[in-house]
Design a protein around this motif. Structure first.
Motif: not given
Length: 74
Positions: A44-63
């Protein structure tokens, strides 16, 4: 998530931060409907701005996840 998975266990494998980005590696184990086991690794990649999460990208083995949830023949 709780309709598909029960007995959820998440083990954190690593947490890394650089500036406004935090990366979390984890392994999720759970039980699927009917009692079948589920296990997959996530990043999981979290992009934060101040004390808030701005964006979350999730990667996994979907197959791998697809095969465990729906079976090989699906």
């Amino acid at each position: 998530m709780h309709r598909l998975f029960s007995n959820i266990d998440i083990a954190f494998r690593g947490i890394y931060a650089d500036g406004d980005v935090v990366i979390v590696e984890e392994r999720m184990r759970a039980t699927l409907p009917g009692g079948k086991p589920y296990e997959n690794d996530y990043c999981l990649v979290f992009a934060v701005a101040g004390d808030r999460i701005r964006e979350v990208r999730e990667y996994m083995d979907t197959r791998k996840g697809w095969r465990m949830v729906f079976g090989e023949e699906a």
